[in-house]
Motif scaffolding. Structure first.
Motif, PDB file in Angstrom:
ATOM      1  N   UNK A  46      34.481 -11.840  23.153  1.00  0.00           N
ATOM      2  CA  UNK A  46      33.194 -11.535  22.533  1.00  0.00           C
ATOM      3  C   UNK A  46      32.768 -10.103  22.837  1.00  0.00           C
ATOM      4  N   UNK A  47      33.068  -9.662  24.043  1.00  0.00           N
ATOM      5  CA  UNK A  47      32.693  -8.301  24.425  1.00  0.00           C
ATOM      6  C   UNK A  47      33.419  -7.273  23.562  1.00  0.00           C
ATOM      7  N   UNK A  48      34.702  -7.500  23.333  1.00  0.00           N
ATOM      8  CA  UNK A  48      35.488  -6.569  22.507  1.00  0.00           C
ATOM      9  C   UNK A  48      34.944  -6.508  21.077  1.00  0.00           C
ATOM     10  N   UNK A  49      34.646  -7.678  20.504  1.00  0.00           N
ATOM     11  CA  UNK A  49      34.127  -7.713  19.122  1.00  0.00           C
ATOM     12  C   UNK A  49      32.782  -6.999  19.018  1.00  0.00           C
ATOM     13  N   UNK A  50      31.948  -7.211  20.035  1.00  0.00           N
ATOM     14  CA  UNK A  50      30.626  -6.571  20.003  1.00  0.00           C
ATOM     15  C   UNK A  50      30.750  -5.062  20.116  1.00  0.00           C
ATOM     16  N   UNK A  51      31.630  -4.610  20.990  1.00  0.00           N
ATOM     17  CA  UNK A  51      31.824  -3.173  21.152  1.00  0.00           C
ATOM     18  C   UNK A  51      32.384  -2.529  19.881  1.00  0.00           C
ATOM     19  N   UNK A  52      33.315  -3.222  19.224  1.00  0.00           N
ATOM     20  CA  UNK A  52      33.854  -2.705  17.960  1.00  0.00           C
ATOM     21  C   UNK A  52      32.757  -2.563  16.902  1.00  0.00           C
ATOM     22  N   UNK A  53      31.894  -3.574  16.855  1.00  0.00           N
ATOM     23  CA  UNK A  53      30.807  -3.539  15.857  1.00  0.00           C
ATOM     24  C   UNK A  53      29.860  -2.368  16.137  1.00  0.00           C
ATOM     25  N   UNK A  54      29.514  -2.214  17.434  1.00  0.00           N
ATOM     26  CA  UNK A  54      28.598  -1.136  17.784  1.00  0.00           C
ATOM     27  C   UNK A  54      29.228   0.232  17.560  1.00  0.00           C
ATOM     28  N   UNK A  55      30.538   0.340  17.852  1.00  0.00           N
ATOM     29  CA  UNK A  55      31.226   1.620  17.631  1.00  0.00           C
ATOM     30  C   UNK A  55      31.219   2.005  16.157  1.00  0.00           C
ATOM     31  N   UNK A  56      31.497   1.011  15.291  1.00  0.00           N
ATOM     32  CA  UNK A  56      31.469   1.282  13.846  1.00  0.00           C
ATOM     33  C   UNK A  56      30.069   1.712  13.390  1.00  0.00           C
ATOM     34  N   UNK A  57      29.040   1.029  13.916  1.00  0.00           N
ATOM     35  CA  UNK A  57      27.666   1.379  13.533  1.00  0.00           C
ATOM     36  C   UNK A  57      27.319   2.800  13.970  1.00  0.00           C
ATOM     37  N   UNK A  58      27.750   3.178  15.185  1.00  0.00           N
ATOM     38  CA  UNK A  58      27.482   4.525  15.676  1.00  0.00           C
ATOM     39  C   UNK A  58      28.207   5.568  14.834  1.00  0.00           C
ATOM     40  N   UNK A  59      29.464   5.285  14.500  1.00  0.00           N
ATOM     41  CA  UNK A  59      30.226   6.241  13.678  1.00  0.00           C
ATOM     42  C   UNK A  59      29.583   6.424  12.296  1.00  0.00           C
ATOM     43  N   UNK A  60      29.135   5.298  11.704  1.00  0.00           N
ATOM     44  CA  UNK A  60      28.493   5.374  10.385  1.00  0.00           C
ATOM     45  C   UNK A  60      27.189   6.184  10.453  1.00  0.00           C
ATOM     46  N   UNK A  61      26.415   5.958  11.526  1.00  0.00           N
ATOM     47  CA  UNK A  61      25.166   6.707  11.677  1.00  0.00           C
ATOM     48  C   UNK A  61      25.434   8.198  11.863  1.00  0.00           C
ATOM     49  N   UNK A  62      26.486   8.532  12.618  1.00  0.00           N
ATOM     50  CA  UNK A  62      26.829   9.936  12.835  1.00  0.00           C
ATOM     51  C   UNK A  62      27.254  10.615  11.533  1.00  0.00           C
ATOM     52  N   UNK A  63      28.037   9.870  10.713  1.00  0.00           N
ATOM     53  CA  UNK A  63      28.459  10.427   9.427  1.00  0.00           C
ATOM     54  C   UNK A  63      27.261  10.681   8.515  1.00  0.00           C
ATOM     55  N   UNK A  64      26.347   9.706   8.480  1.00  0.00           N
ATOM     56  CA  UNK A  64      25.156   9.889   7.647  1.00  0.00           C
ATOM     57  C   UNK A  64      24.314  11.080   8.124  1.00  0.00           C
ATOM     58  N   UNK A  65      24.230  11.230   9.477  1.00  0.00           N
ATOM     59  CA  UNK A  65      23.475  12.351  10.022  1.00  0.00           C
ATOM     60  C   UNK A  65      24.099  13.682   9.617  1.00  0.00           C
ATOM     61  N   UNK A  66      25.431  13.790   9.722  1.00  0.00           N
ATOM     62  CA  UNK A  66      26.112  15.030   9.346  1.00  0.00           C
ATOM     63  C   UNK A  66      25.951  15.326   7.849  1.00  0.00           C
ATOM     64  N   UNK A  67      26.020  14.273   7.011  1.00  0.00           N
ATOM     65  CA  UNK A  67      25.876  14.466   5.562  1.00  0.00           C
ATOM     66  C   UNK A  67      24.469  14.966   5.217  1.00  0.00           C
ATOM     67  N   UNK A  68      23.468  14.379   5.885  1.00  0.00           N
ATOM     68  CA  UNK A  68      22.095  14.809   5.636  1.00  0.00           C
ATOM     69  C   UNK A  68      21.877  16.264   6.077  1.00  0.00           C
ATOM     70  N   UNK A  69      22.465  16.625   7.217  1.00  0.00           N
ATOM     71  CA  UNK A  69      22.328  17.999   7.694  1.00  0.00           C
ATOM     72  C   UNK A  69      22.980  18.986   6.718  1.00  0.00           C
ATOM     73  N   UNK A  70      24.168  18.615   6.194  1.00  0.00           N
ATOM     74  CA  UNK A  70      24.837  19.494   5.225  1.00  0.00           C
ATOM     75  C   UNK A  70      24.017  19.621   3.941  1.00  0.00           C
ATOM     76  N   UNK A  71      23.443  18.492   3.480  1.00  0.00           N
ATOM     77  CA  UNK A  71      22.625  18.523   2.269  1.00  0.00           C
ATOM     78  C   UNK A  71      21.387  19.398   2.473  1.00  0.00           C
TER      79      UNK A  71
END
Length: 376
Positions: free
Chosen positions: A115-140
């Motif tokens: 369960x710990x591994x699955x939760x960490x994977x989910x959180x890692x994906x969410x963090x990566x997605x948020x970082x990508x959105x942040x970079x896209x907004x900054x570029x725009x």
């Protein structure tokens, strides 16, 4: 000495006739030169009007481009505000995700390894997605800032082009209107009262000379609007001058070859109220301005006589005609053929007796003819 020594009156008369004919030829050449100068001046005047029309079209196109630039700037600014707002929301979501990640570490210690591994994977994906959105907004946001800078530069260049166009238009209108002011001044006419009379007679609204209004909020007009309206005001004055010139007898009543035989003023103990022009019998006689025919009949000493009533209380008379080609009540334009030169009435030879009267009083017709010739 030849006249005294010849002893022959016939030889003397022949020599005087040759001298007189040479003088007539010289005067005819001078008249043709003045007529050529008048045509060239009229062509320059028409060319100036064409240039003014082209410049006015360019000015209107430039104003349309300026409006488009302002609209584009407003759209970019709205997009930038929306982008900044979305960036702030993304940062908040990322902070929330990081908080969840910190909490997940504590949960992982108590949960099973799977369960710990699955939760960490989910959180890692969410963090990566948020970082990508942040970079896209900054570029725009950065791209929007550059676009705004480009739009502001385009606007400044457009304003500079507008200023250059305004300057050229103002110079062209001033150069074109000065000779029109001068021609009425030389004729002794009050140009302001004449233009006001024309304006009352042609008071229609609309058209390209309507004053410009860029603001719909009741704000004071800007510098460009005031300059544009000033140019339009002068162009309206030029248009009124054009109408007034058609209605004022500045033209010659005869064309082609003619002789000036008698002027305005005392003659043979009486007042000669007009100017005489001599040419071949049947030569065309033309109206010198727009007007209405008030007489076209025989009139004692005048012979066959035409009277034309013009604007501003001006009347012209054409006497000693061989033939009348208009009728009472007929409206004529400047340059229309109204009769033929003749020798009717109290006349010593074929010629045209031409009069100009203002308020019923005769004035020297050459005042009007010379004013137009000197200016154009």
């Amino acid at each position: 000495m030849d006249s005294i020594g010849s002893g022959s009156l016939r030889d003397q008369a022949a020599r005087e006739q040759i001298l007189y004919e040479n003088r007539l030829n010289t005067l005819s050449q001078e008249r043709d030169a003045r007529a050529l100068e008048a045509r060239k001046a009229q062509e320059r005047f028409s060319t100036a009007l064409d240039q003014i029309s082209v410049m006015q079209s360019a000015l209107l196109a430039s104003e349309e481009r300026l409006k488009e630039l302002e609209t584009g700037i407003n759209v970019i600014q709205s997009t930038l505000r929306r982008t900044v707002k979305e960036r702030d929301v993304a940062r908040a979501e990322m902070a929330e995700a990081e908080a969840l990640a910190d909490g997940a570490v504590e949960v992982a210690r108590a949960a099973s390894s799977k369960d710990t591994t699955a939760t960490l994977d989910f959180l890692t994906d969410a963090l990566n997605l948020a970082a990508e959105e942040r970079d896209a907004m900054a570029a725009l946001a950065a791209e929007a800032t550059l676009t705004v800078d480009d739009m502001l530069l385009d606007r400044r260049l457009a304003e500079e082009r507008n200023d250059a166009i305004f300057s050229q238009l103002e110079d062209a209108v001033s150069v074109s209107i000065e000779p029109l002011d001068d021609i009425f001044a030389r004729a002794g006419l009050n140009s302001n009262s004449i233009l006001e009379a024309i304006r009352r007679g042609y008071s229609g609204q609309g058209g390209p000379l309507t004053p410009l209004k860029f603001s719909t909020k009741g704000e004071e007009p800007g510098l460009d609007e005031r300059r544009a309206n000033g140019i339009l005001g002068k162009m309206d004055r030029m248009n009124l001058y054009r109408i007034a010139l058609q209605k004022t007898p500045f033209a010659l009543p005869v064309k082609g070859a003619y002789r000036f035989t008698s002027g305005f003023g005392p003659r043979w103990g009486r007042m000669h109220n007009g100017t005489d022009f001599a040419a071949a019998h049947g030569s065309p006689i033309y109206a010198t301005a727009d007007g209405v025919v008030t007489k076209a009949d025989w009139s004692s000493g005048y012979g066959r006589l035409i009277k034309i009533q013009h604007e501003f209380g001006i009347e012209t008379r054409y006497a000693h005609l061989a033939k009348i080609r208009v009728k009472v009540g007929q409206r004529v334009s400047r340059g229309d053929r109204i009769g033929d030169m003749g020798n009717s009435g109290r006349s010593t030879g074929t010629h045209l007796h031409y009069e100009v009267r203002v308020g019923g009083k005769p004035v020297n017709p050459m005042t009007y003819i010379k004013a137009a010739r000197d200016v154009f």
